[in-house]
Design a protein around this motif. Structure first.
Motif, PDB file in Angstrom:
ATOM      1  N   LEU A  85       0.835  -1.202   0.000  1.00 27.93           N
ATOM      2  CA  LEU A  85       0.000   0.000   0.000  1.00 27.93           C
ATOM      3  C   LEU A  85       0.872   1.255   0.000  1.00 27.93           C
ATOM      4  O   LEU A  85       1.920   1.299   0.651  1.00 27.93           O
ATOM      5  N   ALA A  86       0.399   2.276  -0.732  1.00 24.34           N
ATOM      6  CA  ALA A  86       1.192   3.497  -0.917  1.00 24.34           C
ATOM      7  C   ALA A  86       0.967   4.485   0.232  1.00 24.34           C
ATOM      8  O   ALA A  86       0.483   5.598   0.041  1.00 24.34           O
ATOM      9  N   THR A  87       1.328   4.067   1.424  1.00 25.45           N
ATOM     10  CA  THR A  87       1.260   4.985   2.572  1.00 25.45           C
ATOM     11  C   THR A  87       2.605   5.695   2.698  1.00 25.45           C
ATOM     12  O   THR A  87       3.596   5.266   2.116  1.00 25.45           O
ATOM     13  N   LYS A  88       2.635   6.749   3.474  1.00 26.27           N
ATOM     14  CA  LYS A  88       3.897   7.453   3.695  1.00 26.27           C
ATOM     15  C   LYS A  88       4.783   6.662   4.661  1.00 26.27           C
ATOM     16  O   LYS A  88       5.986   6.539   4.465  1.00 26.27           O
ATOM     17  N   ALA A 112      10.716  -4.502   6.496  1.00 23.02           N
ATOM     18  CA  ALA A 112       9.929  -5.089   7.592  1.00 23.02           C
ATOM     19  C   ALA A 112       8.800  -4.149   7.986  1.00 23.02           C
ATOM     20  O   ALA A 112       9.004  -2.952   8.175  1.00 23.02           O
ATOM     21  N   GLU A 113       7.596  -4.696   8.089  1.00 25.92           N
ATOM     22  CA  GLU A 113       6.396  -3.959   8.510  1.00 25.92           C
ATOM     23  C   GLU A 113       5.925  -2.918   7.497  1.00 25.92           C
ATOM     24  O   GLU A 113       5.180  -2.004   7.845  1.00 25.92           O
ATOM     25  N   THR A 114       6.340  -3.024   6.236  1.00 28.33           N
ATOM     26  CA  THR A 114       5.675  -2.181   5.237  1.00 28.33           C
ATOM     27  C   THR A 114       4.274  -2.781   5.047  1.00 28.33           C
ATOM     28  O   THR A 114       4.082  -3.991   5.152  1.00 28.33           O
ATOM     29  N   PRO A 115       3.274  -1.923   4.819  1.00 21.28           N
ATOM     30  CA  PRO A 115       1.887  -2.420   4.806  1.00 21.28           C
ATOM     31  C   PRO A 115       1.548  -3.193   3.544  1.00 21.28           C
ATOM     32  O   PRO A 115       1.724  -2.696   2.442  1.00 21.28           O
ATOM     33  N   LEU A 116       1.060  -4.395   3.737  1.00 19.30           N
ATOM     34  CA  LEU A 116       0.623  -5.216   2.605  1.00 19.30           C
ATOM     35  C   LEU A 116      -0.856  -5.502   2.732  1.00 19.30           C
ATOM     36  O   LEU A 116      -1.367  -5.699   3.834  1.00 19.30           O
ATOM     37  N   LEU A 117      -1.534  -5.542   1.585  1.00 22.79           N
ATOM     38  CA  LEU A 117      -2.879  -6.090   1.547  1.00 22.79           C
ATOM     39  C   LEU A 117      -2.759  -7.406   0.780  1.00 22.79           C
ATOM     40  O   LEU A 117      -2.352  -7.413  -0.378  1.00 22.79           O
ATOM     41  N   GLU A 118      -3.054  -8.503   1.451  1.00 23.72           N
ATOM     42  CA  GLU A 118      -2.979  -9.795   0.770  1.00 23.72           C
ATOM     43  C   GLU A 118      -4.360 -10.182   0.267  1.00 23.72           C
ATOM     44  O   GLU A 118      -5.291 -10.366   1.053  1.00 23.72           O
ATOM     45  N   ALA A 166      -5.410  -1.937  -8.720  1.00 23.49           N
ATOM     46  CA  ALA A 166      -4.567  -1.257  -7.720  1.00 23.49           C
ATOM     47  C   ALA A 166      -4.153   0.121  -8.208  1.00 23.49           C
ATOM     48  O   ALA A 166      -4.072   1.072  -7.430  1.00 23.49           O
ATOM     49  N   ARG A 167      -3.920   0.250  -9.521  1.00 26.08           N
ATOM     50  CA  ARG A 167      -3.529   1.558 -10.054  1.00 26.08           C
ATOM     51  C   ARG A 167      -4.721   2.497 -10.198  1.00 26.08           C
ATOM     52  O   ARG A 167      -4.626   3.675  -9.886  1.00 26.08           O
ATOM     53  N   TYR A 168      -5.852   1.994 -10.684  1.00 27.28           N
ATOM     54  CA  TYR A 168      -7.032   2.860 -10.805  1.00 27.28           C
ATOM     55  C   TYR A 168      -7.499   3.338  -9.437  1.00 27.28           C
ATOM     56  O   TYR A 168      -7.893   4.491  -9.269  1.00 27.28           O
ATOM     57  N   ALA A 169      -7.465   2.442  -8.440  1.00 25.61           N
ATOM     58  CA  ALA A 169      -7.918   2.828  -7.100  1.00 25.61           C
ATOM     59  C   ALA A 169      -6.843   3.640  -6.380  1.00 25.61           C
ATOM     60  O   ALA A 169      -7.095   4.174  -5.297  1.00 25.61           O
ATOM     61  N   ALA A 170      -5.651   3.740  -7.001  1.00 26.34           N
ATOM     62  CA  ALA A 170      -4.535   4.530  -6.452  1.00 26.34           C
ATOM     63  C   ALA A 170      -4.206   4.116  -5.019  1.00 26.34           C
ATOM     64  O   ALA A 170      -4.035   4.946  -4.142  1.00 26.34           O
ATOM     65  N   VAL A 171      -4.104   2.799  -4.800  1.00 26.66           N
ATOM     66  CA  VAL A 171      -3.767   2.314  -3.462  1.00 26.66           C
ATOM     67  C   VAL A 171      -2.313   1.869  -3.375  1.00 26.66           C
ATOM     68  O   VAL A 171      -1.797   1.649  -2.288  1.00 26.66           O
ATOM     69  N   SER A 172      -1.656   1.727  -4.535  1.00 24.00           N
ATOM     70  CA  SER A 172      -0.281   1.215  -4.539  1.00 24.00           C
ATOM     71  C   SER A 172       0.485   1.853  -5.685  1.00 24.00           C
ATOM     72  O   SER A 172      -0.115   2.248  -6.690  1.00 24.00           O
ATOM     73  N   TYR A 226       8.690  -4.195 -10.638  1.00 23.61           N
ATOM     74  CA  TYR A 226      10.139  -4.312 -10.493  1.00 23.61           C
ATOM     75  C   TYR A 226      10.560  -4.187  -9.026  1.00 23.61           C
ATOM     76  O   TYR A 226      11.416  -4.908  -8.541  1.00 23.61           O
ATOM     77  N   TYR A 227       9.936  -3.273  -8.317  1.00 21.48           N
ATOM     78  CA  TYR A 227      10.272  -3.077  -6.907  1.00 21.48           C
ATOM     79  C   TYR A 227       9.456  -3.998  -5.986  1.00 21.48           C
ATOM     80  O   TYR A 227       9.468  -3.828  -4.773  1.00 21.48           O
ATOM     81  N   GLY A 228       8.738  -4.927  -6.578  1.00 22.83           N
ATOM     82  CA  GLY A 228       8.015  -5.903  -5.772  1.00 22.83           C
ATOM     83  C   GLY A 228       6.809  -5.330  -5.051  1.00 22.83           C
ATOM     84  O   GLY A 228       6.364  -5.875  -4.048  1.00 22.83           O
ATOM     85  N   ASN A 229       6.252  -4.225  -5.557  1.00 26.11           N
ATOM     86  CA  ASN A 229       5.056  -3.642  -4.936  1.00 26.11           C
ATOM     87  C   ASN A 229       3.850  -4.568  -5.052  1.00 26.11           C
ATOM     88  O   ASN A 229       2.892  -4.432  -4.305  1.00 26.11           O
ATOM     89  N   MET A 230       3.903  -5.466  -6.041  1.00 28.45           N
ATOM     90  CA  MET A 230       2.862  -6.503  -6.130  1.00 28.45           C
ATOM     91  C   MET A 230       3.573  -7.824  -6.367  1.00 28.45           C
ATOM     92  O   MET A 230       4.374  -7.949  -7.282  1.00 28.45           O
ATOM     93  N   ARG A 231       3.283  -8.796  -5.499  1.00 26.50           N
ATOM     94  CA  ARG A 231       3.914 -10.111  -5.635  1.00 26.50           C
ATOM     95  C   ARG A 231       2.821 -11.179  -5.580  1.00 26.50           C
ATOM     96  O   ARG A 231       1.846 -11.041  -4.848  1.00 26.50           O
ATOM     97  N   PHE A 232       3.004 -12.202  -6.375  1.00 27.25           N
ATOM     98  CA  PHE A 232       1.944 -13.201  -6.525  1.00 27.25           C
ATOM     99  C   PHE A 232       2.427 -14.580  -6.069  1.00 27.25           C
ATOM    100  O   PHE A 232       3.526 -14.992  -6.423  1.00 27.25           O
ATOM    101  N   ASP A 233       1.597 -15.255  -5.275  1.00 29.32           N
ATOM    102  CA  ASP A 233       1.826 -16.663  -4.941  1.00 29.32           C
ATOM    103  C   ASP A 233       0.741 -17.448  -5.672  1.00 29.32           C
ATOM    104  O   ASP A 233      -0.448 -17.115  -5.560  1.00 29.32           O
ATOM    105  N   VAL A 234       1.158 -18.462  -6.410  1.00 33.61           N
ATOM    106  CA  VAL A 234       0.210 -19.164  -7.267  1.00 33.61           C
ATOM    107  C   VAL A 234       0.031 -20.606  -6.791  1.00 33.61           C
ATOM    108  O   VAL A 234       0.999 -21.357  -6.699  1.00 33.61           O
ATOM    109  N   ASN A 235      -1.195 -20.959  -6.461  1.00 32.99           N
ATOM    110  CA  ASN A 235      -1.533 -22.324  -6.039  1.00 32.99           C
ATOM    111  C   ASN A 235      -2.034 -23.111  -7.247  1.00 32.99           C
ATOM    112  O   ASN A 235      -2.979 -22.677  -7.917  1.00 32.99           O
ATOM    113  N   VAL A 236      -1.394 -24.241  -7.499  1.00 36.70           N
ATOM    114  CA  VAL A 236      -1.748 -25.038  -8.671  1.00 36.70           C
ATOM    115  C   VAL A 236      -1.978 -26.489  -8.258  1.00 36.70           C
ATOM    116  O   VAL A 236      -1.186 -27.048  -7.498  1.00 36.70           O
ATOM    117  N   SER A 237      -3.068 -27.074  -8.733  1.00 33.85           N
ATOM    118  CA  SER A 237      -3.257 -28.517  -8.598  1.00 33.85           C
ATOM    119  C   SER A 237      -3.883 -29.021  -9.886  1.00 33.85           C
ATOM    120  O   SER A 237      -4.431 -28.241 -10.670  1.00 33.85           O
TER     121      SER A 237
END
Ligand SMILES: [Zn+2]
Length: 484
Positions: A21-24, A155-161, A185-191, A196-207
């Motif tokens: 999240l793009a907080t100060k 450490a402790e930067t705010p994430l929304l999972e 995330a860009r339209y809502a201007a939350v991040s 590149y800087y890892g502001n959004m990272r994805f974990d993918v569950n596959v079965s």
């Protein structure tokens, strides 16, 4: 893989996306949230360092941005939503506290869905929940050394999972879902949503499971993907790996895997922990939080246009969905287009074509975004209207816009100053055409004898007589009328 073998199986995909999240400041302290390219351990304090005796203080802005993203995810809020924080206990060197503050059973976003077009269909993926949590630090492992380094800037930067339902059935669908989250995330201007800087990272569950089965197979989770391409490729890889294993009579293990970009392969990291192994319990240092209707409505008012709104407008303007996605993926340009169309709906297509074509080149060559440029929607409307009215040729419309990109001016005044206006007045052009016909009896005779080229020569002569400013279709028309 043998297509016949592949077609026996169905892949089931769910995605967890961490949005920074793009907080100060950070989630529980006053440290700067933006530590991009900073020296290690320079954005830290006793709180995010996890010193005994310190107390976290919840960042109000992080709560606001999480709510706003929740609305973009179509979450429905009750009048009062009870939410709280929990401790997820695990030991790892990137988290000196020995636990992570997250949300377990009462998340700030109680569910929703994401819709996006894919192959001419509207797909919907359910969102199970989204919760706030503090990020861990970063470990680096120097080459040929027997130690690792810990950097707690992150450490402790705010994430929304954001946790999706296992609703996706192909790598292409998973990629489109991830792209839509990125758009949201860009339209809502939350991040800052910088991959590149890892502001959004994805974990993918596959079965995988046999087609027609109702029971999902055992899943693997590939962590920390930060490009759409790696999402797609890792799913393809995991699908093949699991099918081959099952065909060989092996059992799929529930595990966490990593992605090796260079090899294009996933690799086993550790067996996956179940929730009860984390010994979740309510965070004693943070009081529960009640999200009121009023808090939600403030964020609803802050929420501007969303991708779905723009897709609806683009479709209503007769623009094909697949092409429209190109513009939707570019929020600043898409919102610019929206303003153009609200001034003059007739300019929808012209503005669209210019925004996804010449504007991209202009932004590149001038290293200026559309927002930072001098061009405003009214000027684009002006140029489009002059083009439609025959006052500008299409190449001169482009030239005018390139000029207005650098310095704002009235489009008509500026086109006049630059000598870009096209002559379309049939009275004046008629006189010129008459003179050209009188001065070129041979070409006229040739044309009448069936030489089509002679007609082109007469058009050329007429254009020359107007110093290149005559409107070619009008000149064509006038010549045809006179030569019969
Ligand atoms: Zn701190």
């Amino acid at each position: 893989m043998n297509p016949e073998l592949r077609s026996k199986y169905e892949v089931v995909i769910g995605i967890e996306c961490h949005v920074q999240l793009a907080t100060k400041s950070k989630l529980f302290c006053a440290c700067d949230n933006d530590s991009r390219d900073a020296e290690p351990n320079t954005h830290v304090c006793p709180i995010c360092f996890g010193m005994p005796g310190t107390l976290p203080v919840l960042n109000k802005r992080a709560v606001e941005l999480a709510l706003r993203m929740g609305l973009a995810l179509n979450a429905e809020y009750p009048d009062n939503l009870h939410t709280k924080f929990d401790r997820k206990n695990y030991f790892y060197p990137d988290s000196p506290k020995g636990y992570q503050i997250t949300q377990f059973d009462e998340p700030i976003v109680p569910g929703g869905f994401v819709e996006f077009p894919l192959d001419g269909e509207l797909k919907r993926v359910g969102v199970t929940r989204a919760h706030l949590e503090g990020d861990a630090g970063k470990l680096t492992h120097p080459d040929n050394k027997d130690y690792s380094l810990v950097d707690l800037n992150r450490a402790e930067t705010p994430l929304l999972e954001i946790v999706s339902e296992p609703d996706m059935r192909s790598s292409a669908e998973a990629k489109a879902y991830a792209k839509e989250l990125f758009n949201l995330a860009r339209y809502a201007a939350v991040s800052d949503a910088n991959l590149y800087y890892g502001n959004m990272r994805f974990d993918v569950n596959v079965s995988v499971m046999e087609k027609g089965s109702k029971t999902f197979g055992t899943r693997s989770e590939t962590k920390n993907l930060n490009s759409f391409q790696s999402i797609e490729k890792s799913i393809e890889y995991e699908t093949r790996r699991q099918i081959v294993a099952i065909e060989n009579g092996e059992r799929i293990r529930q595990e966490t895997r990593g992605w090796n970009e260079a090899k294009g392969e996933t690799y086993s990291m550790r067996s996956k922990e179940d929730a009860d192994e984390y010994r979740y319990f309510p965070e004693p240092d943070l009081p529960p939080l009640v999200i009121t209707r009023a808090m939600v409505e403030v964020q609803r008012n802050e929420l501007g246009l969303l991708p779905a709104d723009l897709r609806a407008e683009l479709t209503a303007a007769g623009l094909p969905v697949a092409e429209a996605q190109v513009l939707v993926a570019d929020p600043d340009a898409a919102i610019f287009w929206h303003h153009v169309v609200s001034l003059d709906p007739e300019q929808a297509r012209f503005a669209f074509t210019w925004l996804i074509g010449d504007r991209v080149k202009l932004a590149d060559t001038t290293a200026t975004t559309i927002t930072a440029s001098a061009l405003d929607p009214a000027a684009l409307v002006g140029a489009g209207q002059m083009l439609a009215g025959g006052k500008l040729s299409s190449s001169n419309a482009k030239a005018l816009l390139a000029d207005l990109w650098l310095a704002s001016a009235d489009p008509l005044v500026r086109a006049t100053e630059l000598g870009l206006l096209q002559q379309s007045d049939t009275g004046e052009l008629g006189k010129i055409v008459d003179e050209v016909i009188a001065a070129n009896p041979q070409a006229v005779a040739d044309y009448k004898a069936g030489n089509a080229r002679a007609f082109g020569a007469l058009v050329g002569q007429s254009m020359k007589a107007t110093q290149g400013k005559g409107n070619p279709p009008v000149i064509n028309q006038l010549l045809k009328e006179r030569l019969g």
